[in-house]
Design a protein around this motif. Structure first.
Motif, PDB file in Angstrom:
ATOM      1  N   SER A  79       0.890   3.918  -3.053  1.00 35.83           N
ATOM      2  CA  SER A  79       0.563   5.311  -2.738  1.00 35.83           C
ATOM      3  C   SER A  79       1.660   6.249  -3.224  1.00 35.83           C
ATOM      4  O   SER A  79       1.386   7.317  -3.788  1.00 35.83           O
ATOM      5  CB  SER A  79       0.362   5.477  -1.228  1.00 35.83           C
ATOM      6  OG  SER A  79      -0.699   4.677  -0.785  1.00 35.83           O
ATOM      7  N   GLN A 103      -9.191  -0.418   6.532  1.00 36.66           N
ATOM      8  CA  GLN A 103     -10.083  -1.285   5.758  1.00 36.66           C
ATOM      9  C   GLN A 103      -9.612  -2.738   5.837  1.00 36.66           C
ATOM     10  O   GLN A 103     -10.419  -3.667   5.964  1.00 36.66           O
ATOM     11  CB  GLN A 103     -10.121  -0.837   4.292  1.00 36.66           C
ATOM     12  CG  GLN A 103     -10.787   0.504   4.056  1.00 36.66           C
ATOM     13  CD  GLN A 103     -12.309   0.397   4.055  1.00 36.66           C
ATOM     14  OE1 GLN A 103     -12.870  -0.644   4.332  1.00 36.66           O
ATOM     15  NE2 GLN A 103     -12.964   1.496   3.747  1.00 36.66           N
ATOM     16  N   GLU A 122      -9.914   1.631  -3.317  1.00 31.18           N
ATOM     17  CA  GLU A 122     -10.834   1.444  -2.200  1.00 31.18           C
ATOM     18  C   GLU A 122     -11.950   0.465  -2.568  1.00 31.18           C
ATOM     19  O   GLU A 122     -12.395  -0.331  -1.744  1.00 31.18           O
ATOM     20  CB  GLU A 122     -11.440   2.786  -1.796  1.00 31.18           C
ATOM     21  CG  GLU A 122     -12.402   2.673  -0.614  1.00 31.18           C
ATOM     22  CD  GLU A 122     -13.160   3.970  -0.396  1.00 31.18           C
ATOM     23  OE1 GLU A 122     -13.522   4.233   0.756  1.00 31.18           O
ATOM     24  OE2 GLU A 122     -13.412   4.687  -1.381  1.00 31.18           O
ATOM     25  N   PHE A 152     -11.127  -3.086  -1.759  1.00 28.13           N
ATOM     26  CA  PHE A 152     -11.234  -3.381  -0.336  1.00 28.13           C
ATOM     27  C   PHE A 152     -12.695  -3.527   0.089  1.00 28.13           C
ATOM     28  O   PHE A 152     -13.043  -4.451   0.831  1.00 28.13           O
ATOM     29  CB  PHE A 152     -10.568  -2.265   0.476  1.00 28.13           C
ATOM     30  CG  PHE A 152      -9.072  -2.370   0.535  1.00 28.13           C
ATOM     31  CD1 PHE A 152      -8.433  -2.841   1.666  1.00 28.13           C
ATOM     32  CD2 PHE A 152      -8.298  -1.999  -0.547  1.00 28.13           C
ATOM     33  CE1 PHE A 152      -7.056  -2.935   1.728  1.00 28.13           C
ATOM     34  CE2 PHE A 152      -6.917  -2.087  -0.502  1.00 28.13           C
ATOM     35  CZ  PHE A 152      -6.288  -2.566   0.644  1.00 28.13           C
ATOM     36  N   TYR A 169      -6.249   4.974   5.814  1.00 29.03           N
ATOM     37  CA  TYR A 169      -7.623   4.544   5.546  1.00 29.03           C
ATOM     38  C   TYR A 169      -7.653   3.100   5.050  1.00 29.03           C
ATOM     39  O   TYR A 169      -8.433   2.268   5.529  1.00 29.03           O
ATOM     40  CB  TYR A 169      -8.235   5.487   4.499  1.00 29.03           C
ATOM     41  CG  TYR A 169      -9.686   5.217   4.160  1.00 29.03           C
ATOM     42  CD1 TYR A 169     -10.697   5.821   4.881  1.00 29.03           C
ATOM     43  CD2 TYR A 169     -10.022   4.383   3.100  1.00 29.03           C
ATOM     44  CE1 TYR A 169     -12.027   5.593   4.569  1.00 29.03           C
ATOM     45  CE2 TYR A 169     -11.344   4.149   2.781  1.00 29.03           C
ATOM     46  CZ  TYR A 169     -12.345   4.752   3.506  1.00 29.03           C
ATOM     47  OH  TYR A 169     -13.656   4.526   3.187  1.00 29.03           O
ATOM     48  N   LEU A 170      -6.788   2.761   4.116  1.00 28.09           N
ATOM     49  CA  LEU A 170      -6.802   1.427   3.546  1.00 28.09           C
ATOM     50  C   LEU A 170      -6.269   0.379   4.528  1.00 28.09           C
ATOM     51  O   LEU A 170      -6.711  -0.782   4.493  1.00 28.09           O
ATOM     52  CB  LEU A 170      -6.002   1.399   2.244  1.00 28.09           C
ATOM     53  CG  LEU A 170      -6.608   2.234   1.105  1.00 28.09           C
ATOM     54  CD1 LEU A 170      -5.725   2.196  -0.128  1.00 28.09           C
ATOM     55  CD2 LEU A 170      -8.019   1.759   0.755  1.00 28.09           C
ATOM     56  N   LEU A 190       0.829  -1.203   0.000  1.00 24.61           N
ATOM     57  CA  LEU A 190       0.000   0.000   0.000  1.00 24.61           C
ATOM     58  C   LEU A 190       0.868   1.259   0.000  1.00 24.61           C
ATOM     59  O   LEU A 190       0.564   2.232  -0.705  1.00 24.61           O
ATOM     60  CB  LEU A 190      -0.920   0.006   1.225  1.00 24.61           C
ATOM     61  CG  LEU A 190      -2.095  -0.965   1.216  1.00 24.61           C
ATOM     62  CD1 LEU A 190      -2.830  -0.895   2.550  1.00 24.61           C
ATOM     63  CD2 LEU A 190      -3.042  -0.670   0.068  1.00 24.61           C
TER      64      LEU A 190
END
Length: 222
Positions: free
Chosen positions: A40, A103, A61, A64, A99-100, A36
């Motif tokens: 990114s 998730q 997203e 996920f 955020y991920l 990730l």
């Protein structure tokens, strides 16, 4: 890159469901987090506009969220979404990774909950159908709409007992009750409880009780 994320998610879930290894799970989760970070960085270093980068984030997203829905049925997002508040690349990047990662944690929690629900449903199904001599782990897995190997792994892990051992134990428990509450012949009780031959019934009964069915009836009836 999207495919890479999807695959690493599958590996993380596999590590939890199939290997019962916290070390392996942490290693695979760390790999996913590193991936990730790399993705990114690549997105933020591209020449795309901020809005385009946000759209890339939306696509990632989606992978996920689809997995979360698959493993837990959780469609509503419980993580606060603040991406539209950010005005520069670095703020968006930091938020996207955080955020991920959250998730991914929710996906793993959903997988754990599903494993428990599957086994509880399986136990009820076995109780209701144990008299069926053809009952198998494949039949139970089909009832649950999951893979047979996956079912066997989570059942063994949660019950600390194989499917066949659990099924035989339930059948023997039922046979013990019938031996004491009815005057049915031993062979009839064996068939009623799901055994296909008297020999197999006698062998399993002695394995679980230390006595033959006849000895058990005679001993407990006196």
């Amino acid at each position: 890159l999207i495919l890479s994320i999807f695959l690493i998610l599958e590996v993380v879930i596999y590590a939890y469901n199939y290997r019962n290894s916290e070390t392996l799970l942490k290693e695979q989760q760390k790999q996913a987090e590193n991936l990730l970070e790399r993705i990114s960085d690549e997105i933020m270093q591209s020449s795309a506009s901020l809005e385009q980068k946000k759209s890339y984030f939306d696509t990632i997203e989606g992978v996920f969220l689809e997995k979360r829905l698959t493993v837990s049925g959780q469609e509503k997002d419980s993580i606060e979404d603040k991406r539209n508040e950010f005005k520069d690349d670095e703020d968006l990047r930091k938020y996207m990774v955080e955020y991920l990662k959250l998730q991914m944690e929710q996906i793993l929690r959903g997988t754990r909950k599903n494993s428990y629900r599957y086994v509880e449903s399986a136990r009820q199904y076995i109780q209701e159908n144990c008299s069926d001599s053809g009952l198998s782990s494949q039949m139970v897995a089909e009832y649950l709409h999951i893979n047979t190997s996956y079912f066997s792994e989570i059942f063994n892990k949660q019950m600390q007992e194989s499917f066949s051992s659990y099924l035989n134990r339930i059948r023997i428990d039922n046979a013990r009750k019938l031996l004491l509450s009815t005057k049915l012949p031993v062979y009839d009780i064996g068939f009623k409880c799901g055994f296909t031959t008297v020999q197999h019934f006698n062998r399993m009964f002695k394995k679980y009780t230390g006595m033959t069915p006849k000895q058990y009836r005679d001993t407990k009836s006196t």
